[in-house]
Design a protein around this motif. Structure first.
Motif, PDB file in Angstrom:
ATOM      1  N   SER A  62      32.567  55.519  40.961  1.00 51.37           N
ATOM      2  CA  SER A  62      32.632  54.533  39.889  1.00 51.37           C
ATOM      3  C   SER A  62      34.084  54.284  39.507  1.00 51.37           C
ATOM      4  CB  SER A  62      31.879  55.040  38.664  1.00 51.37           C
ATOM      5  OG  SER A  62      30.521  55.209  38.987  1.00 51.37           O
ATOM      6  N   TRP A  63      34.405  53.015  39.255  1.00 53.85           N
ATOM      7  CA  TRP A  63      35.762  52.580  38.941  1.00 53.85           C
ATOM      8  C   TRP A  63      35.741  51.736  37.676  1.00 53.85           C
ATOM      9  CZ3 TRP A  63      39.636  54.264  42.182  1.00 53.85           C
ATOM     10  CH2 TRP A  63      39.222  54.801  43.405  1.00 53.85           C
ATOM     11  N   LYS A  64      36.810  51.839  36.889  1.00 61.24           N
ATOM     12  CA  LYS A  64      36.955  51.051  35.660  1.00 61.24           C
ATOM     13  C   LYS A  64      38.258  50.279  35.743  1.00 61.24           C
ATOM     14  CE  LYS A  64      36.924  51.611  30.620  1.00 61.24           C
ATOM     15  NZ  LYS A  64      36.688  50.261  30.400  1.00 61.24           N
ATOM     16  N   SER A  65      38.228  49.009  35.324  1.00 61.70           N
ATOM     17  CA  SER A  65      39.416  48.161  35.357  1.00 61.70           C
ATOM     18  C   SER A  65      40.526  48.770  34.502  1.00 61.70           C
ATOM     19  CB  SER A  65      39.082  46.764  34.840  1.00 61.70           C
ATOM     20  OG  SER A  65      40.249  45.968  34.813  1.00 61.70           O
ATOM     21  N   ILE A  66      41.772  48.593  34.942  1.00 62.86           N
ATOM     22  CA  ILE A  66      42.906  49.129  34.171  1.00 62.86           C
ATOM     23  C   ILE A  66      43.275  48.207  33.008  1.00 62.86           C
ATOM     24  CG2 ILE A  66      43.825  50.403  36.133  1.00 62.86           C
ATOM     25  CD1 ILE A  66      46.063  48.243  36.272  1.00 62.86           C
ATOM     26  N   GLU A  76      34.912  44.475  34.868  1.00 64.25           N
ATOM     27  CA  GLU A  76      35.163  45.677  34.080  1.00 64.25           C
ATOM     28  C   GLU A  76      34.919  46.939  34.894  1.00 64.25           C
ATOM     29  OE1 GLU A  76      34.118  44.564  29.554  1.00 64.25           O
ATOM     30  OE2 GLU A  76      32.388  44.638  30.899  1.00 64.25           O
ATOM     31  N   THR A  77      33.862  46.928  35.709  1.00 62.06           N
ATOM     32  CA  THR A  77      33.505  48.118  36.480  1.00 62.06           C
ATOM     33  C   THR A  77      33.192  47.745  37.920  1.00 62.06           C
ATOM     34  OG1 THR A  77      31.160  47.967  35.918  1.00 62.06           O
ATOM     35  CG2 THR A  77      32.556  49.317  34.462  1.00 62.06           C
ATOM     36  N   LEU A  78      33.360  48.730  38.777  1.00 64.36           N
ATOM     37  CA  LEU A  78      33.075  48.591  40.200  1.00 64.36           C
ATOM     38  C   LEU A  78      32.444  49.902  40.643  1.00 64.36           C
ATOM     39  CD1 LEU A  78      33.951  46.535  42.564  1.00 64.36           C
ATOM     40  CD2 LEU A  78      35.687  48.226  43.058  1.00 64.36           C
ATOM     41  N   THR A  79      31.348  49.816  41.380  1.00 66.52           N
ATOM     42  CA  THR A  79      30.697  51.010  41.908  1.00 66.52           C
ATOM     43  C   THR A  79      30.543  50.826  43.411  1.00 66.52           C
ATOM     44  OG1 THR A  79      29.473  51.262  39.841  1.00 66.52           O
ATOM     45  CG2 THR A  79      28.681  52.510  41.741  1.00 66.52           C
ATOM     46  N   GLY A 148      45.335  31.480  46.232  1.00 67.74           N
ATOM     47  CA  GLY A 148      44.886  32.861  46.100  1.00 67.74           C
ATOM     48  C   GLY A 148      44.150  33.061  44.796  1.00 67.74           C
ATOM     49  N   GLY A 149      43.446  34.151  44.736  1.00 71.02           N
ATOM     50  CA  GLY A 149      42.641  34.454  43.572  1.00 71.02           C
ATOM     51  C   GLY A 149      43.243  35.567  42.747  1.00 71.02           C
ATOM     52  N   PRO A 150      42.452  36.101  41.842  1.00 71.49           N
ATOM     53  CA  PRO A 150      42.946  37.172  40.973  1.00 71.49           C
ATOM     54  C   PRO A 150      43.165  38.467  41.736  1.00 71.49           C
ATOM     55  CG  PRO A 150      40.605  36.767  40.586  1.00 71.49           C
ATOM     56  CD  PRO A 150      41.075  35.730  41.565  1.00 71.49           C
ATOM     57  N   VAL A 151      43.853  39.400  41.095  1.00 66.32           N
ATOM     58  CA  VAL A 151      44.028  40.755  41.608  1.00 66.32           C
ATOM     59  C   VAL A 151      43.344  41.666  40.596  1.00 66.32           C
ATOM     60  CG1 VAL A 151      45.662  42.604  42.114  1.00 66.32           C
ATOM     61  CG2 VAL A 151      46.201  40.250  42.763  1.00 66.32           C
ATOM     62  N   ASP A 152      42.409  42.497  41.058  1.00 66.88           N
ATOM     63  CA  ASP A 152      41.738  43.449  40.179  1.00 66.88           C
ATOM     64  C   ASP A 152      42.210  44.846  40.538  1.00 66.88           C
ATOM     65  OD1 ASP A 152      39.990  41.774  38.586  1.00 66.88           O
ATOM     66  OD2 ASP A 152      38.847  41.411  40.418  1.00 66.88           O
ATOM     67  N   SER A 153      42.546  45.617  39.521  1.00 65.13           N
ATOM     68  CA  SER A 153      43.019  46.988  39.714  1.00 65.13           C
ATOM     69  C   SER A 153      42.118  47.937  38.918  1.00 65.13           C
ATOM     70  CB  SER A 153      44.459  47.126  39.229  1.00 65.13           C
ATOM     71  OG  SER A 153      45.299  46.268  39.969  1.00 65.13           O
ATOM     72  N   PHE A 154      41.751  49.036  39.561  1.00 65.78           N
ATOM     73  CA  PHE A 154      40.816  49.975  38.972  1.00 65.78           C
ATOM     74  C   PHE A 154      41.323  51.401  39.063  1.00 65.78           C
ATOM     75  CE2 PHE A 154      38.437  46.378  40.589  1.00 65.78           C
ATOM     76  CZ  PHE A 154      37.562  46.064  39.550  1.00 65.78           C
ATOM     77  N   ARG A 155      40.871  52.231  38.124  1.00 66.74           N
ATOM     78  CA  ARG A 155      41.066  53.677  38.143  1.00 66.74           C
ATOM     79  C   ARG A 155      39.695  54.314  38.244  1.00 66.74           C
ATOM     80  NH1 ARG A 155      46.083  55.383  39.231  1.00 66.74           N
ATOM     81  NH2 ARG A 155      47.575  54.287  37.994  1.00 66.74           N
ATOM     82  N   ARG A 156      39.636  55.455  38.919  1.00 74.92           N
ATOM     83  CA  ARG A 156      38.363  56.162  39.056  1.00 74.92           C
ATOM     84  C   ARG A 156      37.876  56.587  37.675  1.00 74.92           C
ATOM     85  NH1 ARG A 156      36.135  57.821  43.641  1.00 74.92           N
ATOM     86  NH2 ARG A 156      38.040  57.739  44.863  1.00 74.92           N
ATOM     87  N   SER A 157      36.575  56.400  37.417  1.00 70.86           N
ATOM     88  CA  SER A 157      36.030  56.795  36.112  1.00 70.86           C
ATOM     89  C   SER A 157      35.037  57.903  36.259  1.00 70.86           C
ATOM     90  CB  SER A 157      35.381  55.611  35.414  1.00 70.86           C
ATOM     91  OG  SER A 157      34.325  55.075  36.163  1.00 70.86           O
TER      92      SER A 157
END
Length: 157
Positions: A62-66, A76-79, A148-157
Motif C-alpha cells: 500500500s502506498w500513500k501520496s506524498i 491519494e492511495t495506490l495498492t 505529458g501528464g501529471p507525476v504522482d509520488s508515493f511513500r509506502r504506508s
C-alpha cells in the motif's frame, strides 16, 4: 504544479539510477545491518526479498501520496498486489496492471489505469520508478499529442 514539483523532488532524491535499492537506507529503516544488535549475538538477516525482487515484487503493498489531494482528479492511495493495481482519490476509483517489461519496449516498467467513471485526471498510461524500497513515482504520459501528464509520488504506508 505542486504535484509536478513534489514528483521531481522525489525522483531526484538520493543517488543511483532509481532501479536499485540503497542498502544503507534499507538497513537504517529496518534496524538491521552492520552495527545492529539482535540480542542473540547473531548477524541480522538481510532484507533480500524486496530489494532483490522484480519491480512488481518491490512495489507490492500500500502506498500513500506524498502530497495532499487538492483536486478531485488527484490520487491519494495506490495498492499493488501481484501486478494488479488499485488507485483511489477524492473522485477517482481506478484499477490497472503493472507491466514490468514496459510498454512498446520502454526501459522502465509501465502502469496502465482505467477509472470507473471514464475520467483519469490525465493519466491512463505511465512509467513507474522506485527510489529505494519506500518511494515510488509514476510519470504519466498524458493525452496523446499533449505535453505529458501529471507525476504522482508515493511513500509506502
Amino acid at each position: 504544479m505542486a504535484t509536478i514539483v513534489a514528483g521531481l523532488v522525489l525522483v531526484g532524491c538520493g543517488s543511483g539510477d532509481g532501479d536499485t535499492a540503497d542498502p544503507k537506507a534499507s538497513a537504517a529503516s529496518t534496524g538491521t545491518g552492520a552495527g545492529s544488535d539482535t540480542g542473540a549475538g547473531e548477524a541480522a538477516p538481510s532484507p533480500e526479498t524486496p530489494a532483490g525482487g522484480t519491480l512488481t515484487d518491490r512495489a507490492a503493498g500500500s502506498w500513500k501520496s506524498i502530497v495532499d489531494a487538492t483536486s478531485d482528479d488527484a490520487l491519494e492511495t495506490l495498492t499493488v498486489a501481484d501486478g494488479k493495481v488499485t488507485a483511489k482519490g477524492p473522485k477517482l476509483d481506478c484499477t490497472g496492471t503493472l507491466d514490468t517489461a514496459g510498454k512498446g519496449g520502454a526501459d522502465a516498467p509501465s502502469l496502465t489505469l482505467s477509472c470507473g467513471d471514464g475520467t483519469d485526471g490525465g493519466r491512463g498510461a505511465g512509467t513507474v520508478k522506485m527510489k529505494g524500497e519506500d518511494a515510488l513515482a509514476i510519470d504519466w504520459a498524458g493525452p496523446e499529442g499533449g505535453f505529458g501528464g501529471p507525476v504522482d509520488s508515493f511513500r509506502r504506508s
